[in-house]
Write a protein that holds these residues in place. Structure first.
Motif, PDB file in Angstrom:
ATOM      1  N   LEU A   6       0.841  -1.205   0.000  1.00  0.00           N
ATOM      2  CA  LEU A   6       0.000   0.000   0.000  1.00  0.00           C
ATOM      3  C   LEU A   6       0.872   1.250   0.000  1.00  0.00           C
ATOM      4  N   GLU A   7       1.964   1.204   0.755  1.00  0.00           N
ATOM      5  CA  GLU A   7       2.856   2.358   0.820  1.00  0.00           C
ATOM      6  C   GLU A   7       3.533   2.589  -0.543  1.00  0.00           C
ATOM      7  N   SER A   8       3.939   1.507  -1.199  1.00  0.00           N
ATOM      8  CA  SER A   8       4.641   1.686  -2.480  1.00  0.00           C
ATOM      9  C   SER A   8       3.709   2.295  -3.530  1.00  0.00           C
ATOM     10  N   LEU A   9       2.394   2.058  -3.384  1.00  0.00           N
ATOM     11  CA  LEU A   9       1.426   2.655  -4.310  1.00  0.00           C
ATOM     12  C   LEU A   9       0.858   3.969  -3.763  1.00  0.00           C
ATOM     13  N   GLN A  13      -7.620   5.337  -7.943  1.00  0.00           N
ATOM     14  CA  GLN A  13      -7.299   4.663  -6.675  1.00  0.00           C
ATOM     15  C   GLN A  13      -7.535   3.156  -6.793  1.00  0.00           C
ATOM     16  N   LYS A  14      -8.607   2.786  -7.513  1.00  0.00           N
ATOM     17  CA  LYS A  14      -8.874   1.354  -7.726  1.00  0.00           C
ATOM     18  C   LYS A  14      -7.727   0.695  -8.491  1.00  0.00           C
ATOM     19  N   LYS A  15      -7.240   1.408  -9.515  1.00  0.00           N
ATOM     20  CA  LYS A  15      -6.123   0.867 -10.306  1.00  0.00           C
ATOM     21  C   LYS A  15      -4.939   0.589  -9.397  1.00  0.00           C
ATOM     22  N   ARG A  16      -4.640   1.569  -8.510  1.00  0.00           N
ATOM     23  CA  ARG A  16      -3.477   1.403  -7.642  1.00  0.00           C
ATOM     24  C   ARG A  16      -3.717   0.297  -6.603  1.00  0.00           C
ATOM     25  N   LEU A  47       4.843   2.975 -10.431  1.00  0.00           N
ATOM     26  CA  LEU A  47       5.455   1.874 -11.184  1.00  0.00           C
ATOM     27  C   LEU A  47       6.965   2.067 -11.288  1.00  0.00           C
ATOM     28  N   ASP A  48       7.402   3.306 -11.414  1.00  0.00           N
ATOM     29  CA  ASP A  48       8.848   3.577 -11.445  1.00  0.00           C
ATOM     30  C   ASP A  48       9.510   3.141 -10.140  1.00  0.00           C
ATOM     31  N   LEU A  84       8.929  -4.656 -15.490  1.00  0.00           N
ATOM     32  CA  LEU A  84       7.559  -4.265 -15.851  1.00  0.00           C
ATOM     33  C   LEU A  84       7.290  -4.538 -17.328  1.00  0.00           C
ATOM     34  N   VAL A  85       6.130  -5.122 -17.602  1.00  0.00           N
ATOM     35  CA  VAL A  85       5.668  -5.334 -18.980  1.00  0.00           C
ATOM     36  C   VAL A  85       4.259  -4.783 -19.038  1.00  0.00           C
ATOM     37  N   PHE A  86       4.005  -3.847 -19.950  1.00  0.00           N
ATOM     38  CA  PHE A  86       2.646  -3.302 -20.007  1.00  0.00           C
ATOM     39  C   PHE A  86       2.173  -3.198 -21.446  1.00  0.00           C
ATOM     40  N   THR A  87       0.864  -3.385 -21.638  1.00  0.00           N
ATOM     41  CA  THR A  87       0.292  -3.228 -22.975  1.00  0.00           C
ATOM     42  C   THR A  87      -0.244  -1.802 -23.112  1.00  0.00           C
TER      43      THR A  87
END
Ligand code: ATP
Length: 241
Positions: free
Chosen positions: A124-127, A144-147, A182-183, A192-195
């Motif tokens: 939670l802290e990292s996000l 916030q939901k995404k995180r 994410l960084d 990290l792999v993202f579309t």
């Protein structure tokens, strides 16, 4: 240097055209790789193979050179190393509170409650959503939901985190917050792999890019090199940044 690889993947949904058609991909350790392509190109299908949710009709997925085995236990341990965050956070948030949701995965690993609590607090802290721990997910904003959904994956301490369209539906402010989070994960050693179908996002944020068209990677490499290849971009039906 390569941590995760897809070699000659073929897949078709029942009754559908091929979604993956002999796909090869190499993911370099500690990098941010954008899988860039138009809608329907097969990007989500690829992520579902990379974390073992779908089994290829032929071809292999390898981690640190070892092929994925398709027994139940092997798949579970694979998914611990390769986390997946779906495009719609509502598909990953079910529990009464954000903290309960984020603890779900680590509790399933059979970890002690104190260990789980420490992992949840760290995720939670990292996000940067520690203040939302006791909120019900349906009371959160979309960003916030995404995180919160990402925190759930992070609490499993994956080596590689796959994110399907992480910035879709976010305003510019929400996107900046998400990318900063994410960084921090990437700096902590997570690959990290993202579309995305957003060429500008790949240009401004990714280290590496794989250009995707009709179930195949048409070019991959460092972002600035791949995105300067206008012919390859055109093959993927994309405009230059
Ligand atoms: P988008 O950006 O729209 O999410 P994508 O690049 O992630 O697209 P996929 O969702 O992987 O592409 O879809 C690849 C192909 O497989 C498309 O033709 C799609 O219609 C088809 N497909 C995806 N999911 C299913 C499914 N559950 N059943 C049948 N066909 C599917």
């Amino acid at each position: 240097m390569v941590i995760l690889e897809a070699c000659g993947l073929h897949y078709a949904y029942p009754g559908g055209a091929p979604a993956l058609a002999g796909l090869d991909l190499a993911v370099r350790r500690g990098r941010r790789l954008a899988i860039l392509g138009p809608n329907g190109a097969g990007k989500t299908t690829l992520l579902l193979h990379l974390n073992g949710t779908l089994e290829p009709k032929s071809g292999q997925v390898r981690i640190d050179g070892a092929a994925m085995a398709h027994g139940r236990a092997q798949r579970a341990s694979w998914r611990r190393r390769v986390g997946l965050v779906l495009q719609d956070p509502d598909d990953q948030l079910f529990a009464g509170t954000v903290a309960e949701d984020v603890s779900f995965g680590p509790l399933n690993l059979g970890l002690d409650e104190s260990v789980v609590a420490a992992r949840v607090a760290e995720a939670l802290e990292s996000l940067r959503i520690a203040d939302l721990a006791d909120r019900p997910p349906h009371m959160l904003s979309f960003g916030q939901k995404k995180r919160a959904a990402i925190a759930g994956a992070v609490a499993m301490r994956p080596d590689i985190l796959l994110l399907d369209e992480p910035s879709a539906g976010l305003d510019p402010f929400g996107t900046v917050h998400l990318l900063a989070a994410l960084d921090r994960l990437c700096q902590g050693g997570t690959t990290l792999v993202f579309t995305t179908h957003d060429v500008d996002l790949a240009w401004s944020w990714a280290d590496d890019v794989a250009l995707f068209a009709t179930g195949q990677v048409v070019r991959q490499g460092e972002a600035e090199t791949v995105l300067a290849d206008h012919q390859a971009l055109a093959a993927a039906h994309l405009k230059p940044p």
